[in-house]
Design an enzyme around this catalytic site. Structure first.
Site, PDB file in Angstrom:
ATOM      1  N   THR A   1       0.815  -1.223   0.000  1.00 52.53           N
ATOM      2  CA  THR A   1       0.000   0.000   0.000  1.00 52.53           C
ATOM      3  C   THR A   1       0.842   1.264   0.000  1.00 52.53           C
ATOM      4  O   THR A   1       0.466   2.275  -0.596  1.00 52.53           O
ATOM      5  CB  THR A   1      -0.892   0.000   1.268  1.00 52.53           C
ATOM      6  OG1 THR A   1      -1.628  -1.209   1.289  1.00 52.53           O
ATOM      7  CG2 THR A   1      -1.863   1.160   1.274  1.00 52.53           C
TER       8      THR A   1
ATOM      9  N   THR B   1       4.266  -9.439  15.026  1.00 53.61           N
ATOM     10  CA  THR B   1       3.087 -10.067  14.446  1.00 53.61           C
ATOM     11  C   THR B   1       2.156  -8.954  14.004  1.00 53.61           C
ATOM     12  O   THR B   1       2.010  -7.969  14.724  1.00 53.61           O
ATOM     13  CB  THR B   1       2.352 -10.888  15.538  1.00 53.61           C
ATOM     14  OG1 THR B   1       3.225 -11.903  15.993  1.00 53.61           O
ATOM     15  CG2 THR B   1       1.082 -11.531  15.022  1.00 53.61           C
TER      16      THR B   1
HETATM   17  N1  ASP Z   1      -2.352  -5.766   1.137  1.00 49.30           N
HETATM   18  C1  ASP Z   1      -1.252  -4.879   1.413  1.00 49.30           C
HETATM   19  C2  ASP Z   1       0.015  -5.701   1.379  1.00 49.30           C
HETATM   20  O1  ASP Z   1       0.360  -6.335   2.338  1.00 49.30           O
HETATM   21  C3  ASP Z   1      -1.442  -4.190   2.711  1.00 49.30           C
HETATM   22  C4  ASP Z   1      -0.301  -3.269   3.073  1.00 49.30           C
HETATM   23  O2  ASP Z   1       0.467  -2.817   2.239  1.00 49.30           O
HETATM   24  O3  ASP Z   1      -0.174  -2.944   4.256  1.00 49.30           O
HETATM   25  O4  ASP Z   1       0.698  -5.697   0.371  1.00 49.30           O
END
Ligand code: ASP
Length: 343
Positions: free
Chosen positions: A15, A167
């Site tokens: 993200t 975690t």
């Molecule tokens: N779905 C995303 C990922 O883990 C969530 C994030 O970037 O925090 O790539």
């Protein structure tokens, strides 16, 4: 340091590297080499920043062992040229990835800081800026000519943790990670305060960085639940090529005492499958033999995972399997701390 510290940012996806198209509302990846246009504050950091991006940034749900090797190789190949490293991945599997990298980089004596964000960098309320800026600051903090942090860390929402203790606990709040069995290595408030006595130091001062990249991912996680059937346990121990199982037990390492269950595990251990006992609880430790319900596990030679997290147990299993150890050596190394992952 008199010269500006050189920091390498490795962008893998997630993200953090997204911007919102305000017309359509959709999130899309942006060219990370243009990072300073999104965060002009980076210019104010006393650092020389270089970025390397994956050709095709990934959502961290698609993370795998080959990507681990890519990340570890980028760091190892650039180890001498840079003073510190920041790795950006999605938060979903960041604890697994950063734990694996901690095992893959033996004798690490510089900072490798993982971070990401819950909201994209282009979002008005983003947490990406603070996470990225402070991670760069952590990676570039030197004292008496030496990096203050000389291990793989994970920085999120004002706290720096030892990566292999973390975690992901929350998909909504900015405070997405917890490290239940080890306190934060640093906290960012008005000042960036390091808890010096908690920081890891590799034992051999002049030892060279060793890249360990023969991981073996023939592993599985078997989580116990009341009512688990013989066929489920049987299916796990009969998975073709399975070499290691993380057995997620109850509380301080407890499991059913029923004969069929213990017999199946014993059969698997005799077959050469390494089985590690790790607690389902987010905090606390396995204490083998503390209750009658774990005495049998101890007797059949199960590996004592102590207070290791499941994420790190998976990474450590893959790493040790790749090292081609004898059964005794495997158990020995699993049960001791190699990178500060176990108390
Ligand atoms: N779905 C995303 C990922 O883990 C969530 C994030 O970037 O925090 O790539």
């Amino acid at each position: 340091m008199s010269k500006k510290p050189k920091i390498l940012i490795v962008y893998t996806g997630g993200t953090i590297g997204m911007v919102k198209d305000y017309k359509t509302g959709a999130l899309k990846a942006f060219d990370f080499s243009q990072i300073s246009s999104k965060i002009p504050e980076l210019e104010q950091l006393h650092c020389e920043i270089t970025t390397i991006s994956f050709d095709e940034p990934i959502d961290s749900s698609n993370m795998n062992v080959n990507y681990y090797i890519n990340i570890a190789e980028i760091i190892a190949n650039n180890y001498k040229k840079f003073d510190g490293f920041v790795v950006l991945t999605g938060s979903d599997t960041m604890s697994y990835t950063s734990s694996a990298i901690s095992f893959m980089l033996e004798n690490l004596q510089k900072s490798v800081i993982f971070t990401g964000s819950q909201l994209p960098i282009g979002d008005l309320r983003t947490d990406a800026k603070e996470n990225l800026i402070t991670s760069i600051q952590v990676a570039s903090t030197y004292k008496n000519g030496k990096p203050v942090v000389q291990e793989v860390g994970l920085y999120f929402e004002y706290k720096l943790y030892r990566a292999n203790r973390t975690t992901k606990i929350n998909a909504e709040q900015f405070e997405a990670f917890a490290s239940m069995n080890y306190p934060p290595l640093a906290e960012s408030g008005v000042h960036l305060n390091f808890n010096n006595r908690l920081l890891l130091r590799s034992s051999g001062k002049d030892k060279k960085l060793i890249l360990r990249k023969t991981l073996d991912n023939n592993v599985a996680i078997l989580k116990l639940f009341p009512g688990i059937t013989t066929s489920v346990v049987e299916a796990f121990i009969n998975i073709p090529n399975i070499k290691g199982i993380i057995l997620e037990t109850y509380g301080s390492g407890n499991a059913p005492t029923e004969k069929w269950f213990i017999d199946l595990l014993e059969k698997a251990i005799v077959k050469g499958i390494h089985i590690a006992n790790v607690t389902q609880c987010v905090g606390g430790s396995v204490i083998l033999g503390h209750y009658e319900t774990s005495s049998n596990l101890k007797r059949i030679g199960i590996i004592d995972g102590k207070d290791i997290t499941t994420e790190t147990a998976v990474a450590k299993m893959m790493y040790l399997l790749g090292e081609k150890l004898s059964e005794e050596e495997f158990k020995h190394y699993f049960e001791i701390s190699l990178r500060g992952e176990i108390n």
